[in-house]
Design an enzyme around this catalytic site. Structure first.
Site, PDB file in Angstrom:
ATOM      1  N   PHE A 131       0.816  -1.220   0.000  1.00  0.00           N
ATOM      2  CA  PHE A 131       0.000   0.000   0.000  1.00  0.00           C
ATOM      3  C   PHE A 131       0.843   1.260   0.000  1.00  0.00           C
ATOM      4  CE2 PHE A 131       0.859  -0.041   4.524  1.00  0.00           C
ATOM      5  CZ  PHE A 131       0.772   1.295   4.921  1.00  0.00           C
ATOM      6  N   LYS A 132       2.106   1.158   0.412  1.00  0.00           N
ATOM      7  CA  LYS A 132       2.968   2.346   0.463  1.00  0.00           C
ATOM      8  C   LYS A 132       3.136   2.980  -0.917  1.00  0.00           C
ATOM      9  CE  LYS A 132       3.783   1.549   4.860  1.00  0.00           C
ATOM     10  NZ  LYS A 132       5.046   1.323   5.510  1.00  0.00           N
ATOM     11  N   ASP A 133       2.979   2.179  -1.971  1.00  0.00           N
ATOM     12  CA  ASP A 133       3.098   2.717  -3.333  1.00  0.00           C
ATOM     13  C   ASP A 133       2.049   3.780  -3.622  1.00  0.00           C
ATOM     14  OD1 ASP A 133       5.275   1.088  -4.240  1.00  0.00           O
ATOM     15  OD2 ASP A 133       3.889  -0.574  -4.515  1.00  0.00           O
ATOM     16  N   THR A 161       7.941   0.559   3.380  1.00  0.00           N
ATOM     17  CA  THR A 161       8.206   1.955   3.033  1.00  0.00           C
ATOM     18  C   THR A 161       9.483   2.080   2.216  1.00  0.00           C
ATOM     19  OG1 THR A 161       7.039   2.894   4.933  1.00  0.00           O
ATOM     20  CG2 THR A 161       8.777   4.227   3.972  1.00  0.00           C
TER      21      THR A 161
END
Length: 486
Positions: free
Chosen positions: A123-125, A156
Site C-alpha cells: 500500500f505504500k506505493d 516503506t
C-alpha cells in the site's frame, strides 16, 4: 492553506515549503491550521471521478500554493493502470484500489480494499509514487537536489526506492533493521543497483532506525547542509496522498452520503490510519476507525486504556507481520494534537515525556497526565490485537471461505475487523501487501507458496548491495556526508 507544528514553535508555512522536509524545526509534525471541509455536493460529484481526478480534488484542498494545472499533471502521471497494475483482475486496473466483498450475511458486510497493485506490491506505493513525482517537480522548479533519509520496517523502503530511482537530483539513504524483514522485502530493496540508492541495515529494531532519522532531522544545521528530506509517514504530503483512498473506499462502498462505513487498518506507525482520521475530520462519513496491531500492541493499549507506553528495543517483538513491529508510533502525535484541541504546549510536554519517561497517561486516573481518554469515542477510534496464531488461522479461513490469499498484516486487520463489525455499517479492511512478500508464513499457514506476480519469481537470488551499520547517529551522518560530497 497554512501549516503549523504540533509543538507550536514553528512559523506557519505553505505546502511547498514543508513538502521536502519531515519534522518541523521544533521537533513537531506539520498539520493544516484548519482541516478543509468536503461538502455533500462535492462528495456526490466525486463519485463519478477517476482515481487521478479524485486525487487532484483532494490534493488541491491542501496544496493551495501549487497551480492546479501542475497538480493535475502530477496526479495524471502518477495514478495510471500502467503503474498500478492489478494482478488479480485486469478489468479493475483503472480503478486503482478496487473493493472486494468478502462476506455479506446477517446484515454485516466485510470488504477488502486492494491497495497493493503498485510496483512494490504494498500500500505504500499509493503515496510514494505521488511523492516521487511531487519531489521531482519541486526540485526541478528550483534546480535543487534532495537527500532522502528514511527508515523502514519493510515496505516503506522499497516503495520509496522504486519511486525515487533515477529521479534527477534525488539520493535515497534508507535504514532498515538488519535481518528483521522478510526475505522478499529484503531482496526487493537490497537488489536495487541504482547509484542514487543506498541501503543501510542497522543492527537493531525499526525504532532504532526511526530514532536516527529523527535525530538527524532535529540537527537543523546538518539537515540544511546535507539537504536532508524524508519520505517516512511524518512527511505531510505522504499522509495527504493516503487520504485519497479513504474517499475512494467510501464512495465505492456507498450510494448516498447518508450512509456510513468503518475502516479497519493494520497499524504500527499510525500513518495509514492517521490519513483516515484526517478524512473523517474533513467530513467523510466514517463511523469507526479500527486500529489493528500485532504483538507490538502499543496503540491497542492506548485506545483501550488511555496509556501510551513505548516499549524498549528489547521489548519490541520480531513477528510474522514485521512491517508492524513498531513500538513508537511517529504519527501518533498528530492525533494527540487534535485530541488535545490543538494545545501545542501540552503536546510538546507530553512527547518530551515520551523521550524521558517512555510515555504518558491520559486515562484520568489519579496521577495521570490528563483525562482526554473520555474523548476518544468522539473521534471514532477503536482497536484490537492479532498474534501469530490468529494470523495463521485468519489466512486459512480467508482462503477457505473466500478463495483468496491475504498477507500477514491484512490478516491481522481482518481478524480485528470481524471483532468490531456492526450490522448495517460496511467494514472496509485496508489491504497492506500481497502475500508473496511474506511467503514464509504463507507456507506455514497453507502448506504452499504464495502466488508471485510476473517479474518477481526469483527476486531473492538477485545480487544484493547494502551496508551493515550500528545504531550510531555520528557514523550515519558521516556516511551520508561521504556519499553526497556536501
Amino acid at each position: 492553506m497554512q501549516y503549523v507544528s504540533t509543538r507550536g514553535h514553528t512559523a506557519q508555512q505553505n505546502f511547498s515549503e514543508i513538502l521536502l522536509g519531515g519534522l518541523a524545526p521544533d521537533g513537531g509534525l506539520y498539520l493544516p491550521q484548519t482541516y478543509p471541509q468536503v461538502t455533500a455536493g462535492e462528495l456526490n460529484a466525486w463519485r463519478k471521478l477517476s482515481y487521478a481526478e479524485l486525487a487532484l480534488a483532494v490534493l488541491k484542498k491542501f496544496a493551495t500554493d501549487v497551480p492546479e494545472s501542475d497538480l493535475k499533471a502530477i496526479a495524471d502521471k502518477t495514478y495510471t493502470a500502467a503503474v498500478y497494475r492489478n494482478v488479480r483482475a485486469e478489468q479493475d486496473a483503472a480503478e486503482i484500489t478496487p473493493l472486494r466483498v468478502l462476506d455479506e450475511s446477517n446484515g454485516n458486510k466485510l470488504l477488502l480494499q486492494a491497495l497493493s497493485n503498485g510496483p512494490t506490491l504494498a500500500f505504500k506505493d499509493m503515496a510514494m509514487q505521488l511523492l516521487g513525482n511531487l519531489f521531482e517537480y519541486t526540485l526541478a522548479k528550483h534546480d535543487a537536489e534532495l537527500n532522502i533519509f528514511g527508515a523502514t520496517s519493510g515496505d516503506t523502503g522499497s516503495a520509496a526506492e522504486y519511486a525515487m530511482r533515477g529521479k534527477k537530483g534525488i539520493r535515497v539513504f534508507m535504514l532498515s533493521p538488519h535481518k528483521k524483514m522478510s526475505a522478499f522485502q529484503t531482496a526487493q530493496m537490497f537488489s536495487l543497483q541504482d547509484p542514487n540508492i543506498f541501503n543501510i541495515a542497522v543492527e537493531g529494531v525499526f525504532d532504532d532506525c526511526q530514532d536516527m532519522v529523527k535525530a538527524v532531522s532535529n540537527d537543523l544545521d546538518y539537515k540544511s547542509r546535507q539537504k536532508i528530506g524524508t519520505v517516512n509517514s511524518i512527511n505531510w504530503a505522504r499522509v495527504v496522498a493516503q487520504v485519497v483512498y479513504y474517499f475512494r473506499g467510501y464512495l465505492s462502498a456507498t450510494t448516498s452520503n447518508e450512509q456510513k462505513v468503518s475502516f479497519t487498518v493494520p497499524s504500527g506507525n499510525f500513518g495509514n490510519i492517521c490519513a483516515g482520521h484526517i478524512a473523517r475530520m474533513m467530513g467523510l462519513p466514517i463511523d469507526k476507525l479500527v486500529v489493528a496491531t500485532n504483538e507490538n500492541d502499543v496503540l491497542d493499549e492506548f485506545f483501550r486504556t488511555g496509556v501510551y507506553r513505548v516499549r524498549k528495543s528489547a521489548e519490541t517483538w520480531h513477528t510474522t507481520s514485521p512491517s508492524m513491529d513498531i513500538s513508537k508510533a511517529s504519527n501518533f502525535e498528530r492525533f494527540i494534537f487534535d485530541l488535545l484541541d490543538g494545545d501545542a504546549v501540552r503536546v510538546a510536554a507530553l512527547f518530551k515525556k515520551v523521550e524521558t519517561e517512555g510515555g504518558f497517561d491520559l486515562s484520568g486516573k489519579p496521577g495521570s497526565d490528563g483525562d482526554e481518554f473520555r474523548k476518544i469515542a468522539r473521534f471514532g477510534f477503536e482497536s484490537g490485537k492479532s498474534v501469530h496464531a490468529d494470523r495463521l488461522n485468519t489466512i486459512r479461513q480467508v482462503e477457505k471461505n473466500y478463495g483468496i490469499t491475504v498477507d500477514t498484516h491484512t490478516a491481522d486487520g481482518i481478524k480485528v475487523a470481524l471483532e468490531h463489525i456492526q450490522t448495517g455499517v460496511p467494514m472496509i479492511v485496508l489491504e497492506t501487501a500481497l502475500p508473496a512478500k511474506f511467503n514464509e508464513t504463507i507456507q506455514e499457514a497453507l502448506g504452499r507458496d504464495a502466488e508471485r506476480p510476473a517479474g518477481f519469481e526469483n527476486i531473492e537470488a538477485l545480487p544484493q548491495r547494502f551496508e551493515v551499520m550500528s545504531a550510531d547517529v555520528a557514523k550515519m551522518k558521516a556516511f551520508i556526508a561521504q556519499h553526497t560530497g556536501l
